[in-house]
Write an enzyme that holds these catalytic residues in place. Structure first.
Site: not given
Ligand code: DGL
Length: 355
Positions: A36, A50, A83, A116-117, A189, A312
């Site tokens: 981006t 975009y 990305s 950023t992904d 993120k 667990e």
């Protein structure tokens, strides 16, 4: 005669000043990959609609002329990709390019502009495989360059300031977003539509204001020069196949079986709560581990906390691994690197404690 002497003396002084100022500033290379921060929208009010990966590296740098006051900056277009579309091929190629750069005495720091992904994955991977004490700073933006109040230009300015700072040496790979300095290992993120998108449950390493970094902690985990992994020892353009299954209620075993059939060497289970596995899924995982030697690594879909070993699930009895506090996407990368060295669950578990 005197006039000529004075003139050449003045020219000499100017050249000296220029060389001193060049000498005084560190050399930072901006490696662009897309995302981006290089995005473009149809109008300035398109902050979320975009196309990513449009603006070239020179335009990114020229859009922030002030960074030339911080460092001698040059640019490389390593990729031009959103990305979410990065695969092992691009990741390994980028790591090799960054490794070549940091080996150069003339390079003092590297900034990587990135979507950023999957920025956290790339940052974590470089943190594990690049042997250097030079600052490597990943930076992105949540708004495209064409948007009102675009966050990319200031993020880029701050990332160059950080990469040019001698104080930023030997901190591991860092992420600079929204004035915050994060450790590549801890950052994720956390919000997909706001400029304060990146978070770390263990906090930031520091913050950067008006080009100056302020430090508040360091990472205690192994990274860069202290890592047993090295990009120079990884051949080809694919890592061992490791895939993630997202845990929920009413699961069926087919995803695990399909990954095993596809050749997965490890499966990251993004389990519920403390990395829990439904009792009707346990037999499938035990069978894949015991009969096919596939490593089972318990991570969690819960964003904070960490997976406790033998809580667990009886991990010791099953021969399973816990991802500790690493989220599923980072656990996937560490598992892939671990598998380049060993298929021993105890050794892999050691690596998850140490990195
Ligand atoms: N396509 C996403 C990426 O390249 C856009 C998100 C961003 O860069 O902020 O990661």
């Amino acid at each position: 005669m005197i006039h000529k002497a004075v003139k050449s003396f003045g020219l000499g002084l100017t050249l000296l000043a220029a060389s001193v100022s060049l000498y005084a500033k560190n050399n930072v290379v901006v490696v662009a990959t897309g995302g981006t921060i290089a995005g473009a929208g149809a109008s300035s009010t398109n902050s979320a609609t975009y196309t990513a990966a449009k603006v070239p590296v020179d335009a990114l740098i020229n859009a922030v002329p002030q960074i030339k006051d911080l460092a001698n900056v040059s640019g490389i277009q390593a990729l031009q990709i959103a990305s979410e579309s990065i695969t092992d091929k691009e990741l390994l190629s980028l790591a090799r390019q960054v490794n070549d750069l940091v080996k150069k005495p003339s390079v003092n720091g590297v900034v990587i502009t990135h979507g950023t992904d999957t920025l956290e994955e790339t940052a974590f991977f470089l943190n594990l495989v690049i042997h250097t004490d030079k600052p490597i700073v990943l930076v992105g933006s949540m708004r495209p360059s064409t948007a009102l109040s675009a966050d990319g230009p200031l993020n880029l300015y701050s990332a160059v300031a950080l990469a040019a700072s001698d104080e930023a040496k030997n901190k591991g790979v860092m992420v600079l977003m929204n004035d915050s300095i994060f450790a590549a290992r801890d950052v994720t993120k956390g919000i997909n539509i706001h400029t304060n998108a990146f978070v770390s449950q263990w906090g930031e390493l520091g913050t950067l204001v008006e080009g100056k970094p302020y430090w508040f902690r360091s990472s205690v985990k192994r990274h860069t020069n202290a890592s047993e992994f090295n990009i120079e020892n990884i051949k080809g353009d694919q890592l061992p196949l490791v895939q993630i299954v997202y845990g929920s209620d009413s699961m069926i075993p087919d995803a695990y079986l399909a990954y095993a059939k596809a050749g997965a060497k490890a499966i990251i289970n993004a389990g519920t709560g403390n990395g829990s596995v439904g009792n009707y899924i346990v037999p499938t995982l035990k069978k894949l581990h015991d009969e096919q030697g596939i490593q089972i690594i318990r991570s969690s879909r819960v964003p904070q906390g960490f997976v406790l070993r033998n809580a667990e699930q009886p991990d010791d009895q099953y021969g399973w691994v816990v991802a500790h506090d690493l989220n599923p996407q980072k656990a996937r990368l560490l598992a892939a690197l671990a598998l380049t060295k060993t298929n021993d669950a105890k050794e892999i578990q050691r690596m998850f404690w140490q990195y």
